[in-house]
Structures are given as C-alpha cells and as structure tokens.
Motif scaffolding. Structure first.
Motif, PDB file in Angstrom:
ATOM      1  N   ARG A   3       0.464   8.538 -22.234  1.00 55.17           N
ATOM      2  CA  ARG A   3      -0.084   7.193 -22.376  1.00 55.17           C
ATOM      3  C   ARG A   3      -0.080   6.517 -21.011  1.00 55.17           C
ATOM      4  NH1 ARG A   3       5.022   4.128 -25.333  1.00 55.17           N
ATOM      5  NH2 ARG A   3       6.100   3.489 -23.425  1.00 55.17           N
ATOM      6  N   THR A   4      -0.896   5.504 -20.876  1.00 53.92           N
ATOM      7  CA  THR A   4      -0.940   4.755 -19.627  1.00 53.92           C
ATOM      8  C   THR A   4       0.210   3.754 -19.572  1.00 53.92           C
ATOM      9  OG1 THR A   4      -2.509   3.249 -20.684  1.00 53.92           O
ATOM     10  CG2 THR A   4      -3.427   4.992 -19.296  1.00 53.92           C
ATOM     11  N   THR A   5       0.507   3.291 -18.373  1.00 58.49           N
ATOM     12  CA  THR A   5       1.598   2.336 -18.181  1.00 58.49           C
ATOM     13  C   THR A   5       1.203   0.971 -18.724  1.00 58.49           C
ATOM     14  OG1 THR A   5       2.377   3.495 -16.215  1.00 58.49           O
ATOM     15  CG2 THR A   5       3.021   1.185 -16.452  1.00 58.49           C
ATOM     16  N   PRO A   6       2.030   0.380 -19.592  1.00 55.93           N
ATOM     17  CA  PRO A   6       1.731  -0.973 -20.076  1.00 55.93           C
ATOM     18  C   PRO A   6       1.854  -1.994 -18.947  1.00 55.93           C
ATOM     19  CG  PRO A   6       3.393   0.123 -21.442  1.00 55.93           C
ATOM     20  CD  PRO A   6       3.248   0.932 -20.199  1.00 55.93           C
ATOM     21  N   GLY A   7       1.226  -3.145 -19.139  1.00 62.22           N
ATOM     22  CA  GLY A   7       1.370  -4.234 -18.184  1.00 62.22           C
ATOM     23  C   GLY A   7       0.483  -4.083 -16.966  1.00 62.22           C
ATOM     24  N   ALA A   8       0.691  -4.952 -16.002  1.00 67.45           N
ATOM     25  CA  ALA A   8      -0.036  -4.902 -14.735  1.00 67.45           C
ATOM     26  C   ALA A   8       0.733  -4.014 -13.771  1.00 67.45           C
ATOM     27  CB  ALA A   8      -0.190  -6.303 -14.154  1.00 67.45           C
ATOM     28  N   ALA A   9       0.050  -3.058 -13.154  1.00 64.26           N
ATOM     29  CA  ALA A   9       0.724  -2.088 -12.296  1.00 64.26           C
ATOM     30  C   ALA A   9      -0.220  -1.634 -11.196  1.00 64.26           C
ATOM     31  CB  ALA A   9       1.204  -0.897 -13.120  1.00 64.26           C
ATOM     32  N   VAL A  16      -4.964   8.368 -18.663  1.00 66.71           N
ATOM     33  CA  VAL A  16      -3.621   8.954 -18.590  1.00 66.71           C
ATOM     34  C   VAL A  16      -3.560   9.977 -17.461  1.00 66.71           C
ATOM     35  CG1 VAL A  16      -1.989  10.474 -19.778  1.00 66.71           C
ATOM     36  CG2 VAL A  16      -3.020   8.555 -21.000  1.00 66.71           C
ATOM     37  N   ASN A  17      -4.590  10.796 -17.349  1.00 70.10           N
ATOM     38  CA  ASN A  17      -4.578  11.851 -16.341  1.00 70.10           C
ATOM     39  C   ASN A  17      -4.713  11.318 -14.925  1.00 70.10           C
ATOM     40  OD1 ASN A  17      -4.093  14.243 -17.765  1.00 70.10           O
ATOM     41  ND2 ASN A  17      -6.181  14.230 -18.578  1.00 70.10           N
ATOM     42  N   ILE A  18      -5.367  10.184 -14.746  1.00 75.31           N
ATOM     43  CA  ILE A  18      -5.383   9.565 -13.422  1.00 75.31           C
ATOM     44  C   ILE A  18      -3.958   9.196 -13.024  1.00 75.31           C
ATOM     45  CG2 ILE A  18      -6.141   7.561 -12.097  1.00 75.31           C
ATOM     46  CD1 ILE A  18      -8.727   7.603 -13.797  1.00 75.31           C
ATOM     47  N   GLU A  19      -3.210   8.610 -13.959  1.00 79.77           N
ATOM     48  CA  GLU A  19      -1.807   8.278 -13.676  1.00 79.77           C
ATOM     49  C   GLU A  19      -0.990   9.535 -13.408  1.00 79.77           C
ATOM     50  OE1 GLU A  19       0.442   5.719 -16.087  1.00 79.77           O
ATOM     51  OE2 GLU A  19      -0.977   4.055 -15.979  1.00 79.77           O
ATOM     52  N   ASN A  20      -1.130  10.539 -14.275  1.00 78.57           N
ATOM     53  CA  ASN A  20      -0.374  11.777 -14.080  1.00 78.57           C
ATOM     54  C   ASN A  20      -0.670  12.389 -12.716  1.00 78.57           C
ATOM     55  OD1 ASN A  20       0.961  11.766 -16.549  1.00 78.57           O
ATOM     56  ND2 ASN A  20      -0.615  12.961 -17.588  1.00 78.57           N
ATOM     57  N   CYS A  21      -1.935  12.365 -12.334  1.00 78.70           N
ATOM     58  CA  CYS A  21      -2.346  12.943 -11.060  1.00 78.70           C
ATOM     59  C   CYS A  21      -1.748  12.178  -9.884  1.00 78.70           C
ATOM     60  CB  CYS A  21      -3.871  12.950 -10.987  1.00 78.70           C
ATOM     61  SG  CYS A  21      -4.542  13.521  -9.411  1.00 78.70           S
ATOM     62  N   MET A  22      -1.796  10.853  -9.932  1.00 76.82           N
ATOM     63  CA  MET A  22      -1.233  10.062  -8.836  1.00 76.82           C
ATOM     64  C   MET A  22       0.271  10.300  -8.706  1.00 76.82           C
ATOM     65  SD  MET A  22      -3.732   8.417  -7.318  1.00 76.82           S
ATOM     66  CE  MET A  22      -3.001   7.044  -6.410  1.00 76.82           C
ATOM     67  N   GLU A  75      -4.322   7.841 -27.483  1.00 78.35           N
ATOM     68  CA  GLU A  75      -4.964   7.021 -28.501  1.00 78.35           C
ATOM     69  C   GLU A  75      -5.765   5.861 -27.915  1.00 78.35           C
ATOM     70  OE1 GLU A  75      -5.170   7.740 -31.574  1.00 78.35           O
ATOM     71  OE2 GLU A  75      -3.744   9.403 -31.653  1.00 78.35           O
ATOM     72  N   PHE A  76      -5.194   5.159 -26.930  1.00 78.68           N
ATOM     73  CA  PHE A  76      -5.876   3.994 -26.372  1.00 78.68           C
ATOM     74  C   PHE A  76      -5.298   3.704 -24.992  1.00 78.68           C
ATOM     75  CE2 PHE A  76      -2.438   2.714 -29.191  1.00 78.68           C
ATOM     76  CZ  PHE A  76      -1.652   1.929 -28.374  1.00 78.68           C
ATOM     77  N   VAL A  77      -6.009   2.870 -24.238  1.00 78.13           N
ATOM     78  CA  VAL A  77      -5.586   2.502 -22.890  1.00 78.13           C
ATOM     79  C   VAL A  77      -4.705   1.270 -22.963  1.00 78.13           C
ATOM     80  CG1 VAL A  77      -6.355   1.732 -20.617  1.00 78.13           C
ATOM     81  CG2 VAL A  77      -7.650   3.485 -21.848  1.00 78.13           C
ATOM     82  N   GLU A  78      -3.509   1.366 -22.372  1.00 77.51           N
ATOM     83  CA  GLU A  78      -2.616   0.220 -22.277  1.00 77.51           C
ATOM     84  C   GLU A  78      -2.610  -0.286 -20.838  1.00 77.51           C
ATOM     85  OE1 GLU A  78       1.213   0.514 -24.627  1.00 77.51           O
ATOM     86  OE2 GLU A  78       0.754   2.634 -24.370  1.00 77.51           O
TER      87      GLU A  78
END
Length: 372
Positions: A28-34, A95-101, A166-169
């Motif tokens: 899942r993506t990171t919740p909040g502003a990041a 999610v994969n953009i985050e995992n990749c970074m 499931e969805f982008v957070e």
C-alpha cells in the motif's frame, strides 16, 4: 482542498500511532503527505530516480484471480496467459513507485499537520512546489518523520507482501512535483526480435533422485526451502542472465529459469512444509529474480543476489525459510539433498550483488545479499 487537507492530517496521525512493524506493509502507499529524501541528493537526482521508478512501475500489473505467477515474473515463457485487474493497477503502480524509491535507498518522510500546511496549497502551483522540493529532498536535516527505509524487507516473512493493492492512500509531494519534470528521462532498450523458444528452453523441473549426478556440460545445484504457505511465498524464481539486459539467456535454446515450489508434488503436506530440490543448470550467471505465492509475484528487478555456475560443479544454494528471514542459510546439513544423494565436491555457493534488470510481476523491490 480543505477536505483533502483534513484527510491527509488524519492519515498522518494514524501512521505515527502505528508500531514500527507497520513499515513492513509493502502493498500500500504511505498515508498522509510525504516525499522522498536522500541526504545530499539534488532535485535532478530525485527526478531521475523517480523517472526510473515510474517507468519500472508501468511494467507491472495487478492480477485477476487465478493468474499464473511464473508468467507474471517471466511473461516471455509462453505459458498460459494471465488476466489483469485494471481497477487495482493504478494503486499497484503507485505502490511500486514507492517500493522502487525505497529499494534505491530513498527514505519516505511523512509530514505532520504543521509541516504539511504550507506545502499542500502548492499542489496547484507546480513551480513553487518544485522550489520547495529542491530544498527538501537532499537536506541534511529533512523536515518530517522518516516512516519507511530500506531494510531488506522483501526477504522478511513478517512483511505484508501478498495483499492486492486496493486504493491509493496519501499525497506524494515528490510525485506531484516531479512527474512532469521526470517524464521521458528513462527508457529501457527495445526488445530484440527473438526466435521462438524450444522445449529445451522451458523452465527446469527438479531432478528425480536417480538422475542426481554431476555432468560435464552442466552445474548440479541443490536448494532447500521451508515455509507456511498460508502466509509466505511458496515459490522462488532463479533466472540465467542473457548476453545483455534486453536479450534472454534462452536465446541459446537452453533453459534460463528454475522455480522450486513448496507446492511441488514431492513436498510433504504439513506446517511448515519442507522441500529439497536438485537441478541441472546450464553454465552461466544465475540471479534470484523473484518470489511468488499463487498469483502474487515479486520481481527483484531493482537489484538482487546472484551466483556463478560452472560446468561440472556441484553447488548448494542454501536453505531459505520463506516464513522467516529469507536470506539463505548456507550450513551444510545432512538433509539438504534429495534422498541423501550428496555428490563429491559439493560446496556452498557464493552470492554476490547483481544489478537491476527490466521489471515484471505484481510488485517490485530489491534484495541486498550483504544485509542481514
């Protein structure tokens, strides 16, 4: 905008309240502003890395129920096709953009309500947002709280690695500010015109005990795996490297893939399951390409571990605990070879780091053989 700001603040508060183990939720993506941070990096470094990760994420897809994990890892095999869940693809690629970074050693910095307040209005002013990011992405003392960083977490059986996206957070300031600037900076070389693979190029099956022997034209390898397949991966995938990044090794019409599975018919059913396997490999350099469970396949395309196999050798690839820390245990045990058929000269393999390669699969990450 007021509603968006409230949602972001609430998500950040929930994230901060979670235990440290929450960093291992990799689906899942990171919740909040990041935003993404690496000490000393420039905005150009940030944009270039982001461009690579966006391009790599576009090569992934969330599977429809009943997909074939091996096709998702290596679609060139020509095995039965697989369906994709278009609804989940947007979330999965984020999610994969985050995992990749993170796999490329960028950390994720989450912002508090006070820290996010002056930045969220800049989502509509891209130039101003980029000016702010230029001060943030490489700062020695970054603003925010570090909420995710690389820990070899794909090899941790306690990580959440097999849920569907499931969805982008949350709101990624890096993605909002860097998408246009990074677009088109990275591209993979075109796939060459390849011949159709022969039957000899299909994935290797484990050897039967009576066929376990060293030959002059191949390397004999052994691998042991354990795991509770209700929660863990049940397949590891090893791939032989081709002559270049865009040409598969099977161009020589010898197999380039083997994938020991805890669902193999030779593995006794139980909890945990234990499987020991032997394969006869074409000589070459072999990398741990990924892992899978049913239709959820991970590609370690951001960097992985690999070994060299030479003709006439007998190699032990280690014991992989798929429910625990998955880094191989290289202890030479009595139960590492099927039917106790231990060949003379058997030695533990030496893993070394291998560079990134074109991504496939459902999720992407990296493996560091030097990390614990």
């Amino acid at each position: 905008m007021k509603f968006l700001f409230s949602a972001v603040v609430g998500a950040v508060a929930l994230l901060v309240a979670q235990p440290a183990a929450a960093q291992f939720v990799m689906t899942r993506t990171t919740p909040g502003a990041a935003y993404y941070h690496k000490a000393g990096a420039s905005l150009e470094d940030h944009d270039t890395q982001l461009a690579q990760c966006v391009a790599d994420a576009q090569r992934t897809a969330q599977p429809a129920s009943g997909g074939n994990a091996l096709v998702l890892i290596n679609p060139a095999l020509g095995i039965a096709g697989v369906g994709y869940d278009l609804r989940r693809n947007r979330a999965g690629r984020r999610v994969n953009i985050e995992n990749c970074m993170v796999a490329n050693r960028w950390t994720i910095m989450s912002l508090s309500e006070a820290e996010a307040a002056p930045l969220l209005p800049l989502l509509r002013e891209r130039d101003s947002l980029r000016m702010a990011l230029a001060r943030m992405v490489g700062a020695e003392r970054p603003i925010g709280t570090m909420t995710r960083w690389f820990t070899n977490d794909a090899m941790n059986g306690a990580s959440d690695r097999f849920s569907g996206a499931e969805f982008v957070e949350g709101v990624s300031l890096s993605l909002e500010g860097g998408m246009t600037a990074s677009r088109g900076l990275i591209s993979w070389p075109p796939i060459p015109d390849l011949p159709r693979p022969s039957l000899d190029a299909l994935p290797l099956d484990p050897l039967r005990p009576r066929d376990i022997r060293v030959t002059d034209d191949s390397a004999l390898v052994f691998i042991r795996m354990t795991g509770d397949i209700r929660f863990s991966a049940d397949i590891l995938v090893f791939e032989r490297l081709g002559p270049d990044a865009s040409t598969p090794a099977w161009i020589d019409q010898r197999s380039n893939l083997f994938a020991p599975s805890l669902n193999d018919r030779t593995v006794e059913r139980g909890r945990p399951r234990v499987g020991v396997y032997a394969y006869r490999l074409p000589p070459g350099r072999w990398r741990l390409t990924g892992m899978a469970r049913t239709d959820m396949a991970w590609s370690f395309c951001q960097g992985t571990m690999a070994f060299d196999a030479r003709a006439g050798e007998a190699l032990y690839l280690g014991s992989f605990d798929l429910s625990g820390r998955m880094m191989p245990d290289m202890t030479m045990r009595d139960d590492i070879v099927p039917a106790g058929r231990i060949p003379g000269g058997l030695r533990p393999v030496e893993y070394t780091a291998e560079a990134r390669f074109p991504c496939t699969g459902v999720y992407i990450y990296s493996v560091d053989p030097t990390a614990s």
